[in-house]
Design an enzyme around this catalytic site. Structure first.
Site, PDB file in Angstrom:
ATOM      1  N   GLU A 266      -7.053   4.972   7.686  1.00  0.00           N
ATOM      2  CA  GLU A 266      -6.444   6.499   7.551  1.00  0.00           C
ATOM      3  C   GLU A 266      -8.292   7.387   6.743  1.00  0.00           C
ATOM      4  OE1 GLU A 266      -3.356   5.828   5.384  1.00  0.00           O
ATOM      5  OE2 GLU A 266      -1.906   5.131   7.369  1.00  0.00           O
TER       6      GLU A 266
ATOM      7  N   GLY B 232       2.409   2.065  10.759  1.00  0.00           N
ATOM      8  CA  GLY B 232       3.185   3.272  10.816  1.00  0.00           C
ATOM      9  C   GLY B 232       3.800   3.628  12.446  1.00  0.00           C
TER      10      GLY B 232
ATOM     11  N   GLU C 231      -5.567  -4.755  10.356  1.00  0.00           N
ATOM     12  CA  GLU C 231      -4.803  -3.704  10.810  1.00  0.00           C
ATOM     13  C   GLU C 231      -4.715  -2.990  12.114  1.00  0.00           C
ATOM     14  OE1 GLU C 231      -2.365  -2.924   6.730  1.00  0.00           O
ATOM     15  OE2 GLU C 231      -4.284  -0.519   7.293  1.00  0.00           O
TER      16      GLU C 231
ATOM     17  N   SER D  35       3.884  -2.226  10.449  1.00  0.00           N
ATOM     18  CA  SER D  35       4.217  -2.568  10.882  1.00  0.00           C
ATOM     19  C   SER D  35       5.107  -3.598  10.233  1.00  0.00           C
ATOM     20  CB  SER D  35       4.982  -2.054  12.132  1.00  0.00           C
ATOM     21  OG  SER D  35       4.223  -0.428  11.637  1.00  0.00           O
TER      22      SER D  35
ATOM     23  N   HIS E 153      -9.440   1.506   4.588  1.00  0.00           N
ATOM     24  CA  HIS E 153      -8.396   1.434   5.184  1.00  0.00           C
ATOM     25  C   HIS E 153      -8.205   2.212   5.919  1.00  0.00           C
ATOM     26  CE1 HIS E 153      -4.056   2.191   6.214  1.00  0.00           C
ATOM     27  NE2 HIS E 153      -3.774   1.659   5.879  1.00  0.00           N
TER      28      HIS E 153
ATOM     29  N   ASN F  40       1.146  -0.983   0.167  1.00  0.00           N
ATOM     30  CA  ASN F  40       0.166   0.225  -0.141  1.00  0.00           C
ATOM     31  C   ASN F  40       1.008   1.198  -0.053  1.00  0.00           C
ATOM     32  OD1 ASN F  40      -1.959   2.028   0.814  1.00  0.00           O
ATOM     33  ND2 ASN F  40      -2.247   1.225   2.898  1.00  0.00           N
ATOM     34  N   TRP F  41       1.248   1.857  -0.852  1.00  0.00           N
ATOM     35  CA  TRP F  41       1.915   2.832  -1.075  1.00  0.00           C
ATOM     36  C   TRP F  41       1.553   3.736  -0.728  1.00  0.00           C
ATOM     37  CZ3 TRP F  41       3.642   3.143  -6.968  1.00  0.00           C
ATOM     38  CH2 TRP F  41       4.483   1.843  -7.227  1.00  0.00           C
ATOM     39  N   LYS F  42       0.013   4.590  -0.331  1.00  0.00           N
ATOM     40  CA  LYS F  42      -0.073   5.309   0.251  1.00  0.00           C
ATOM     41  C   LYS F  42      -0.126   6.511  -0.915  1.00  0.00           C
ATOM     42  CE  LYS F  42      -0.009   3.203   4.613  1.00  0.00           C
ATOM     43  NZ  LYS F  42      -0.207   3.826   5.975  1.00  0.00           N
TER      44      LYS F  42
HETATM   45  P1  PGA Z   1       2.623   0.007   7.542  1.00  0.00           P
HETATM   46  O1  PGA Z   1       1.132   0.613   7.072  1.00  0.00           O
HETATM   47  O2  PGA Z   1       2.900  -1.181   7.275  1.00  0.00           O
HETATM   48  O3  PGA Z   1       3.274   1.483   7.161  1.00  0.00           O
HETATM   49  O4  PGA Z   1       2.562   0.107   9.126  1.00  0.00           O
HETATM   50  C1  PGA Z   1       0.266  -0.262   6.526  1.00  0.00           C
HETATM   51  C2  PGA Z   1      -1.077  -0.060   5.900  1.00  0.00           C
HETATM   52  O5  PGA Z   1      -1.326   1.675   6.559  1.00  0.00           O
HETATM   53  O6  PGA Z   1      -1.583  -1.020   5.559  1.00  0.00           O
END
Ligand code: PGA
Length: 248
Positions: A96, A170, A164, A210, A94, A9-11
């Protein structure tokens, strides 16, 4: 047997040019992968990355999709627009998006059905916050996310679920392999109750938060964990390739 699925997931990272460079580096590194490999890229990267992935074993994913087929939804992207470029997967709900953009279980549900209707495979994210975990509400929160977010699914194994824990995204704090396994086991059990036990055995449930080249082996060795949704560590070809090769 559930086929493992490792998705990046490049965001909001990588311009189209940077994205193409990244997948060009990644392609030879993961050509021998024994699992499904996916990169979920920003909308504007899709045309160029789609072209760059042709003939490779890496599938293309998006990070969101709107629920309407078309219309007055300024700034949104429909499932057909994604399909046009060979997108196969789409992340939905997600944390976020839930946290910063007002995504709810109801909108997650609508987006999921729109994606399925168009032939996309939704990667639906669920997970509890730190406060919810610390106050013993994890199972309750996940139950509601499953009941409301996945409502109306005929076959839960037609989607991928990403567990998640919000506190692990993150932050460098990973859920322990045991914690992740136990919670994913709960999600599977709940899917068995809400949908059918047979489909619940088949649905692939990823861990995300993470996950990196160091901890992936232990996480992926757990019987309930069928893959990973990888943020930060998907931005470097070497790191992501090591996760794809978690069992090496
Ligand atoms: P992360 O993000 O691996 O940077 O913790 C995972 C995600 O939000 O899908």
């Amino acid at each position: 047997m559930r086929r493992p699925i490792i998705a990046g997931n490049w965001k909001m990272n990588n311009t189209a040019a940077a994205g193409v460079a990244l997948v060009n580096e990644l392609k030879p590194l993961v050509a021998d992968a024994e699992c499904d490999v996916v990169v979920c890229v920003p909308f504007t990267d899709i045309p160029a990355v789609s072209e760059a992935l042709k003939g490779s074993n890496i599938a293309l994913g998006a990070q969101n999709v709107h629920f309407a087929e078309k219309g007055a939804y300024t700034g949104e992207i429909s499932a057909d627009m994604l399909k046009e470029y060979g997108v196969k997967y789409v992340i939905i709900g997600h944390s976020e998006r839930r946290q910063y953009f007002g995504e709810t279980n109801e909108t997650v549900n609508k987006r999921m059905h729109a994606a399925l209707a168009a032939g996309l495979i939704p990667i639906v994210c669920v997970g509890e916050s730190l406060e919810e975990r610390e106050t013993g509400k994890t199972e309750q929160v996940l139950s509601v996310q499953i009941e409301e977010g996945l409502k109306g699914l005929e076959d839960v194994s037609s989607i991928v679920i990403a567990y998640e824990p919000v506190w692990a995204i993150g932050t460098g704090k990973t859920a322990t392999a045991e914690q992740a396994n136990e919670t994913i086991g709960f999600i599977r059990k709940k899917c068995g109750e809400v949908f059918c036990p047979k489909c619940a055995e088949k649905v692939r449930i990823q861990y995300g938060g993470s996950m990196n080249a160091k901890n992936c082996k232990e996480l992926m060795a757990m019987p309930e964990i069928d893959g990973g949704l990888i943020g930060g560590a998907s931005l470097k070809a070497q790191d992501f390739s090591q996760i794809v090769h978690y069992n090496k």
